[in-house]
Design a protein around this motif. Structure first.
Motif, PDB file in Angstrom:
ATOM      1  N   ILE A   1       0.878  -1.163   0.000  1.00  0.00           N
ATOM      2  CA  ILE A   1       0.000   0.000   0.000  1.00  0.00           C
ATOM      3  C   ILE A   1       0.917   1.214   0.000  1.00  0.00           C
ATOM      4  O   ILE A   1       1.984   1.199   0.629  1.00  0.00           O
ATOM      5  CB  ILE A   1      -0.984   0.015   1.192  1.00  0.00           C
ATOM      6  N   ARG A   2       0.529   2.245  -0.750  1.00  0.00           N
ATOM      7  CA  ARG A   2       1.365   3.439  -0.842  1.00  0.00           C
ATOM      8  C   ARG A   2       0.492   4.676  -0.994  1.00  0.00           C
ATOM      9  O   ARG A   2      -0.671   4.590  -1.374  1.00  0.00           O
ATOM     10  CB  ARG A   2       2.340   3.340  -2.004  1.00  0.00           C
TER      11      ARG A   2
ATOM     12  N   ASP B   1       0.625   8.524  -2.827  1.00  0.00           N
ATOM     13  CA  ASP B   1       1.294   9.306  -3.859  1.00  0.00           C
ATOM     14  C   ASP B   1       1.091  10.787  -3.544  1.00  0.00           C
ATOM     15  O   ASP B   1      -0.023  11.310  -3.669  1.00  0.00           O
ATOM     16  CB  ASP B   1       0.690   8.954  -5.218  1.00  0.00           C
TER      17      ASP B   1
ATOM     18  N   ARG C   1      -0.462  12.968  -6.376  1.00  0.00           N
ATOM     19  CA  ARG C   1      -1.907  12.788  -6.539  1.00  0.00           C
ATOM     20  C   ARG C   1      -2.666  13.412  -5.378  1.00  0.00           C
ATOM     21  O   ARG C   1      -3.734  13.991  -5.571  1.00  0.00           O
ATOM     22  CB  ARG C   1      -2.235  11.296  -6.683  1.00  0.00           C
TER      23      ARG C   1
ATOM     24  N   TRP D   1      -4.159   7.012  -2.394  1.00  0.00           N
ATOM     25  CA  TRP D   1      -3.777   5.728  -1.806  1.00  0.00           C
ATOM     26  C   TRP D   1      -3.952   4.617  -2.831  1.00  0.00           C
ATOM     27  O   TRP D   1      -4.971   4.546  -3.522  1.00  0.00           O
ATOM     28  CB  TRP D   1      -4.605   5.428  -0.568  1.00  0.00           C
ATOM     29  N   THR D   2      -2.952   3.738  -2.931  1.00  0.00           N
ATOM     30  CA  THR D   2      -2.994   2.616  -3.867  1.00  0.00           C
ATOM     31  C   THR D   2      -2.588   1.337  -3.151  1.00  0.00           C
ATOM     32  O   THR D   2      -1.594   1.310  -2.433  1.00  0.00           O
ATOM     33  CB  THR D   2      -2.039   2.849  -5.057  1.00  0.00           C
TER      34      THR D   2
ATOM     35  N   ALA E   1      -1.721  -2.658  -4.174  1.00  0.00           N
ATOM     36  CA  ALA E   1      -1.428  -3.546  -5.295  1.00  0.00           C
ATOM     37  C   ALA E   1      -1.032  -4.907  -4.751  1.00  0.00           C
ATOM     38  O   ALA E   1      -0.380  -5.004  -3.703  1.00  0.00           O
ATOM     39  CB  ALA E   1      -0.304  -2.972  -6.153  1.00  0.00           C
TER      40      ALA E   1
ATOM     41  N   ARG F   1      -5.208  -4.061  -8.401  1.00  0.00           N
ATOM     42  CA  ARG F   1      -4.922  -2.731  -7.867  1.00  0.00           C
ATOM     43  C   ARG F   1      -6.231  -2.120  -7.400  1.00  0.00           C
ATOM     44  O   ARG F   1      -7.280  -2.297  -8.016  1.00  0.00           O
ATOM     45  CB  ARG F   1      -4.308  -1.872  -8.962  1.00  0.00           C
TER      46      ARG F   1
ATOM     47  N   ASP G   1      -7.579   1.753  -5.661  1.00  0.00           N
ATOM     48  CA  ASP G   1      -7.241   3.129  -5.295  1.00  0.00           C
ATOM     49  C   ASP G   1      -8.326   3.708  -4.409  1.00  0.00           C
ATOM     50  O   ASP G   1      -9.480   3.300  -4.491  1.00  0.00           O
ATOM     51  CB  ASP G   1      -7.104   4.000  -6.542  1.00  0.00           C
TER      52      ASP G   1
ATOM     53  N   CYS H   1      -9.335   2.809   0.218  1.00  0.00           N
ATOM     54  CA  CYS H   1      -8.452   1.981  -0.592  1.00  0.00           C
ATOM     55  C   CYS H   1      -8.502   0.523  -0.145  1.00  0.00           C
ATOM     56  O   CYS H   1      -8.685  -0.387  -0.961  1.00  0.00           O
ATOM     57  CB  CYS H   1      -7.033   2.537  -0.487  1.00  0.00           C
TER      58      CYS H   1
ATOM     59  N   ALA I   1      -9.866  -2.892  -1.885  1.00  0.00           N
ATOM     60  CA  ALA I   1      -8.947  -4.006  -2.053  1.00  0.00           C
ATOM     61  C   ALA I   1      -9.527  -5.298  -1.475  1.00  0.00           C
ATOM     62  O   ALA I   1      -9.475  -6.356  -2.113  1.00  0.00           O
ATOM     63  CB  ALA I   1      -7.606  -3.686  -1.384  1.00  0.00           C
TER      64      ALA I   1
END
Length: 91
Positions: A37-38, A40, A43, A51-52, A54, A65, A67, A74, A78
Motif C-alpha cells: 500500500i502506498r 502518492d 496525486r 492511496w494505492t 497492489a 490494484r 485506489d 483503498c 482491495a
C-alpha cells in the motif's frame, strides 16, 4: 451493470480496516501474495485518490490494484476485490 464497467462497490469507511492493514498485508504474504500500500504525494496534492493497494502472485490468477482517497477507502476496495478473487481475508 457488468463487472469492469466502472461501477465501484460501496465501502464501509467506519469498519476500522485501516487499523488492520498491516495484519492484512502480513496474512497475504503468508498466502504467497506479494502486496503493498502506498500514498502518492503528487496525486494527494492534485486532489486525486492518492492511496494505492497492489497485489499479485500466490493464489491470485492476475495482479490487482485498488485506489482510494483514504486508507479505509483503498483497503475496503482491495478487500472486496480480494474476496471476489477467492481469497477469504480474515477481516
Amino acid at each position: 451493470m457488468g463487472k469492469g464497467m466502472g461501477r465501484r462497490p460501496k465501502v464501509d469507511l467506519e469498519s476500522g480496516v485501516e487499523d488492520a492493514t498491516l495484519l492484512i498485508l502480513e496474512w497475504l504474504g503468508e498466502q504467497g501474495v506479494g502486496a503493498m500500500i502506498r500514498v502518492d504525494a503528487e496525486r494527494l496534492r492534485d486532489g486525486l485518490p492518492a492511496w494505492t493497494f497492489a497485489a499479485g502472485g500466490g493464489p491470485l490468477s492476475a495482479g490487482m490494484r485498488a485506489d482510494g482517497s483514504s486508507v479505509a477507502e483503498c483497503m475496503g476496495r482491495a478487500l472486496h476485490q480480494l474476496r471476489e478473487a477467492g481469497l477469504a481475508v480474515p477481516f
